[in-house]
Scaffold this motif. Structure first.
Motif, PDB file in Angstrom:
ATOM      1  N   UNK A   6      21.833  -7.223   6.858  1.00  0.00           N
ATOM      2  CA  UNK A   6      20.753  -6.728   6.020  1.00  0.00           C
ATOM      3  C   UNK A   6      21.043  -6.897   4.529  1.00  0.00           C
ATOM      4  N   UNK A   7      22.223  -7.269   4.169  1.00  0.00           N
ATOM      5  CA  UNK A   7      22.574  -7.437   2.760  1.00  0.00           C
ATOM      6  C   UNK A   7      21.889  -8.659   2.185  1.00  0.00           C
ATOM      7  N   UNK A   8      21.564  -8.561   0.929  1.00  0.00           N
ATOM      8  CA  UNK A   8      20.944  -9.701   0.233  1.00  0.00           C
ATOM      9  C   UNK A   8      21.989 -10.779  -0.018  1.00  0.00           C
ATOM     10  N   UNK A   9      21.562 -12.031   0.016  1.00  0.00           N
ATOM     11  CA  UNK A   9      22.513 -13.102  -0.299  1.00  0.00           C
ATOM     12  C   UNK A   9      22.904 -13.048  -1.778  1.00  0.00           C
ATOM     13  N   UNK A  10      24.051 -13.575  -2.071  1.00  0.00           N
ATOM     14  CA  UNK A  10      24.518 -13.613  -3.457  1.00  0.00           C
ATOM     15  C   UNK A  10      23.569 -14.466  -4.292  1.00  0.00           C
ATOM     16  N   UNK A  11      23.375 -14.110  -5.554  1.00  0.00           N
ATOM     17  CA  UNK A  11      22.507 -14.930  -6.401  1.00  0.00           C
ATOM     18  C   UNK A  11      23.141 -16.297  -6.626  1.00  0.00           C
ATOM     19  N   UNK A  12      22.330 -17.305  -6.902  1.00  0.00           N
ATOM     20  CA  UNK A  12      22.898 -18.633  -7.160  1.00  0.00           C
ATOM     21  C   UNK A  12      23.707 -18.610  -8.457  1.00  0.00           C
ATOM     22  N   UNK A  13      24.695 -19.498  -8.573  1.00  0.00           N
ATOM     23  CA  UNK A  13      25.487 -19.536  -9.806  1.00  0.00           C
ATOM     24  C   UNK A  13      24.607 -19.969 -10.981  1.00  0.00           C
ATOM     25  N   UNK A  14      24.961 -19.572 -12.191  1.00  0.00           N
ATOM     26  CA  UNK A  14      24.157 -19.986 -13.352  1.00  0.00           C
ATOM     27  C   UNK A  14      24.254 -21.494 -13.563  1.00  0.00           C
ATOM     28  N   UNK A  15      23.227 -22.063 -14.158  1.00  0.00           N
ATOM     29  CA  UNK A  15      23.244 -23.509 -14.434  1.00  0.00           C
ATOM     30  C   UNK A  15      24.078 -23.840 -15.663  1.00  0.00           C
ATOM     31  N   UNK A  16      24.183 -22.885 -16.591  1.00  0.00           N
ATOM     32  CA  UNK A  16      24.895 -23.113 -17.846  1.00  0.00           C
ATOM     33  C   UNK A  16      25.770 -21.912 -18.145  1.00  0.00           C
TER      34      UNK A  16
END
Length: 75
Positions: A6-16
Motif C-alpha cells: 500500500x505504500x506509495x512508490x518513491x518519487x522519480x529522481x530530479x532531472x537537474x
C-alpha cells in the motif's frame, strides 16, 4: 499502518541538481544532470529553468554529465 503493497512508490529522481559549496552562504558551485554519477550530499534538486539560470550566472557545468549541453546552454 500501511503495508508494503500500500505504500506509495518513491518519487522519480530530479532531472537537474545544483551542488552548493561548503561554508557560510553555501553558494552554488556546479550544475549536474539528475543522472550524474558524481553528485554529492550538497546537491539540491532544481528545475530546468533554475539550472539554466545558474549556468547563465556563471555556475560551472559538471564536465562529466554536461548539463549545459543537455539544456542547450553553451558557453
Amino acid at each position: 499502518m500501511a503495508t508494503r503493497s500500500e505504500r506509495r512508490p518513491a518519487p522519480p529522481p530530479p532531472e537537474w541538481l545544483i551542488e552548493h559549496g561548503i561554508g557560510t552562504g553555501r553558494l552554488p558551485a556546479r550544475v549536474h544532470t539528475g543522472q550524474c554519477w558524481d553528485t554529492r550530499s550538497r546537491c539540491k534538486p532544481a528545475t530546468a529553468d533554475q539550472a539554466r539560470r545558474a549556468l547563465a550566472e556563471g555556475v560551472s557545468a559538471r564536465p562529466h554529465c554536461r548539463p549545459d549541453t543537455a539544456l542547450g546552454v553553451l558557453e
